[in-house]
Enzyme design. Structure first.
Site, PDB file in Angstrom:
ATOM      1  N   GLN A 128       0.796  -1.367  -0.113  1.00 55.43           N
ATOM      2  CA  GLN A 128      -0.103   0.153   0.197  1.00 55.43           C
ATOM      3  C   GLN A 128       0.800   1.228  -0.031  1.00 55.43           C
ATOM      4  O   GLN A 128       1.646   1.415   0.793  1.00 55.43           O
ATOM      5  CB  GLN A 128      -0.972   0.004   1.398  1.00 55.43           C
ATOM      6  CG  GLN A 128      -1.706   1.331   1.374  1.00 55.43           C
ATOM      7  CD  GLN A 128      -2.705   1.031   2.811  1.00 55.43           C
ATOM      8  OE1 GLN A 128      -2.998  -0.132   3.132  1.00 55.43           O
ATOM      9  NE2 GLN A 128      -2.973   2.387   3.231  1.00 55.43           N
ATOM     10  N   GLY A 129       0.656   2.197  -1.093  1.00 51.23           N
ATOM     11  CA  GLY A 129       1.456   3.293  -1.295  1.00 51.23           C
ATOM     12  C   GLY A 129       0.644   4.403  -0.730  1.00 51.23           C
ATOM     13  O   GLY A 129       0.195   5.182  -1.705  1.00 51.23           O
ATOM     14  N   SER A 131       1.238   6.665   2.837  1.00 51.65           N
ATOM     15  CA  SER A 131       2.192   7.533   3.613  1.00 51.65           C
ATOM     16  C   SER A 131       3.266   8.112   2.852  1.00 51.65           C
ATOM     17  O   SER A 131       3.813   7.301   2.075  1.00 51.65           O
ATOM     18  CB  SER A 131       2.531   6.920   4.711  1.00 51.65           C
ATOM     19  OG  SER A 131       1.540   6.550   5.639  1.00 51.65           O
ATOM     20  N   GLU A 246     -10.032  -0.774   6.612  1.00 51.40           N
ATOM     21  CA  GLU A 246      -8.743  -1.106   7.399  1.00 51.40           C
ATOM     22  C   GLU A 246      -9.149  -1.069   8.888  1.00 51.40           C
ATOM     23  O   GLU A 246      -8.476  -1.762   9.473  1.00 51.40           O
ATOM     24  CB  GLU A 246      -7.741  -0.355   6.934  1.00 51.40           C
ATOM     25  CG  GLU A 246      -6.353  -0.636   7.651  1.00 51.40           C
ATOM     26  CD  GLU A 246      -5.381   0.421   7.157  1.00 51.40           C
ATOM     27  OE1 GLU A 246      -4.128  -0.089   7.395  1.00 51.40           O
ATOM     28  OE2 GLU A 246      -5.587   1.560   6.476  1.00 51.40           O
ATOM     29  N   GLU A 389      -4.470   9.887  17.728  1.00 53.61           N
ATOM     30  CA  GLU A 389      -4.775  11.166  17.637  1.00 53.61           C
ATOM     31  C   GLU A 389      -5.825  11.186  16.761  1.00 53.61           C
ATOM     32  O   GLU A 389      -7.118  11.929  16.893  1.00 53.61           O
ATOM     33  CB  GLU A 389      -3.850  12.196  17.413  1.00 53.61           C
ATOM     34  CG  GLU A 389      -2.749  12.237  18.643  1.00 53.61           C
ATOM     35  CD  GLU A 389      -1.666  10.995  18.845  1.00 53.61           C
ATOM     36  OE1 GLU A 389      -1.097  10.819  19.632  1.00 53.61           O
ATOM     37  OE2 GLU A 389      -1.720  10.438  17.795  1.00 53.61           O
TER      38      GLU A 389
END
Length: 402
Positions: A128-129, A131, A246, A389
């Site tokens: 998975q690309g 971040s 996810e 957060e």
């Protein structure tokens, strides 16, 4: 909320248990127990995925019309629960759980026909690309650029914390195709062959010494325009859809309960330095009981979400709550294991894997050998899939209305 199982569901559960008893090999179970990383290595995943695929159960979360089992939400829950309680490895979610729903929801007919069968067969192993350096939790700030050139896109940029990119032959990625409007409006979702010229993978080693994540560099990488999923600029919508899958749609509590039970079982053999065993120590039992109650509370929340799904309602922002709680409980249980083994739990062998004929001999026990590495690697739980957060902000805005 009615959590009583129907007769049909009880029979389904028993069928799953029978399958696990015969098909989940001791080798796979032992390798899973000695894996300190979030995802198991491809050899473990592929062996278990192949067994499930032979039974027709690998795509248990997919609709029947796309090659899935067509199971009800209750059946999916029971399957995951029984697998967790049996010590089965978690299936690597990148292709099966994250990309596949995107493909059968937003993809073209050609993409569905080509990619979905290859996910099931194991021909394609995905990473998975999302971040990027400087754009982790703030995905809207991503800078990897895709410029249309005839029938291709030319992609330049980099991705970071890319799990199993060193194993993957394909990557699904978010790229920026437009800079003219709001940041979210110029993002697109595209599929990239990792063997394409210009793709380079650099390993990132965790604190525990494991190679699970990477940085991926994309330099003038040419990708067919047919690899675009959905429309240009639809990537932000697709990313939110994917991240909801996810963060939710699976049950975390049974796996946490299983791991807690393994720690509790091991305490029966650990001396308490006073002539007894740790399992009989009141303070130890209090810590275990508190954690068990917390995990059981998470279990009830997940069952409530399951009931909503069974009644046709989407999981929604509640998935952020389960992600937040599961991440924190994961870390607490792994800390408990380190405390259980004391100095023996601090061993951190450099050799990997910690299973198989070529693994190093453990000091005291296999549980002690893996405890410290698992604890260090579980720090990532409160980061990946959206930080604590981020989850707290989503809950405050969408659930509490703050």
């Amino acid at each position: 909320m009615d959590i009583q199982l129907s007769k049909a569901d009880e029979e389904f559960r028993d069928t799953v248990r029978e399958f696990l008893a015969t098909e989940l090999s001791p080798t796979v179970r032992e390798a899973t127990a000695q894996t300190p990383t979030v995802f198991v290595e491809p050899d473990i995943h592929n062996a278990w995925a192949a067994a499930l695929n032979r039974r027709g159960w690998l795509a248990y979360q997919w609709p029947a019309e796309h090659g899935g089992t067509g199971w009800t939400p209750v059946q999916r829950y029971l399957f995951e629960k029984e697998c967790a309680l049996a010590g089965a490895p978690n299936l690597t979610v990148l292709g099966l759980k994250l990309l596949a729903p995107v493909i059968f929801t937003y993809g073209s007919e050609e993409q569905k026909a080509y990619y979905l069968p290859r996910i099931l067969s194991g021909e394609d192993y995905w990473c998975q690309g999302f971040s990027e350096p400087g754009a982790g939790s703030d995905l809207a700030s991503l800078k990897t650029r895709a410029v249309r050139d005839g029938d291709e896109y030319v992609i330049n940029g980099s991705k970071i914390w890319t799990t199993h990119a060193h194993h993957a032959n394909r990557m699904f990625a978010l790229v920026r195709t437009d800079n003219s409007g709001r940041k979210q409006q110029g993002i697109s979702f595209i599929l990239i062959d990792m063997d394409t010229p210009g793709v380079a993978v650099r390993p990132i080693y965790t604190l525990a010494g494991d190679h699970e994540v990477n940085q991926v560099f994309l330099e003038d990488v040419r990708v067919p325009a047919s690899n675009l999923v959905g429309e240009e600029g639809q990537g932000w919508e697709i990313a939110k859809f994917l991240l909801e899958n996810e963060r939710g749609g699976s049950c975390h509590a049974p796996k946490l309960l299983y791991d807690l039970s393994m720690v509790e079982k091991a305490a029966a053999d650990e001396p308490d330095a006073r002539g007894g065993v740790l399992a009989d120590d009141p303070e130890w039992r209090r810590r275990v009981a508190e954690l068990r109650l917390e995990v059981q509370s998470l279990d009830m929340i997940e069952l409530k979400i399951l009931a909503d799904i069974a009644n046709g309602r989407k999981p929604g922002p509640q998935t952020s709550l389960t992600k937040l709680l599961a991440s924190q409980l994961r870390q607490k249980i792994d800390l408990l294991a380190v405390d259980l083994y004391g100095p023996a739990g601090l061993q951190l062998p450099a050799q990997r894997p910690l299973y198989g004929d070529n693994s190093s001999d453990p000091f005291i026990s296999g549980g002690a050998q893996v405890a410290s590495a698992r604890y260090l690697n579980s720090r990532a739980w409160t980061i990946f899939g959206g930080t604590d957060e981020v989850q707290s902000t989503i809950i405050a805005k969408t659930v509490l209305g703050l």
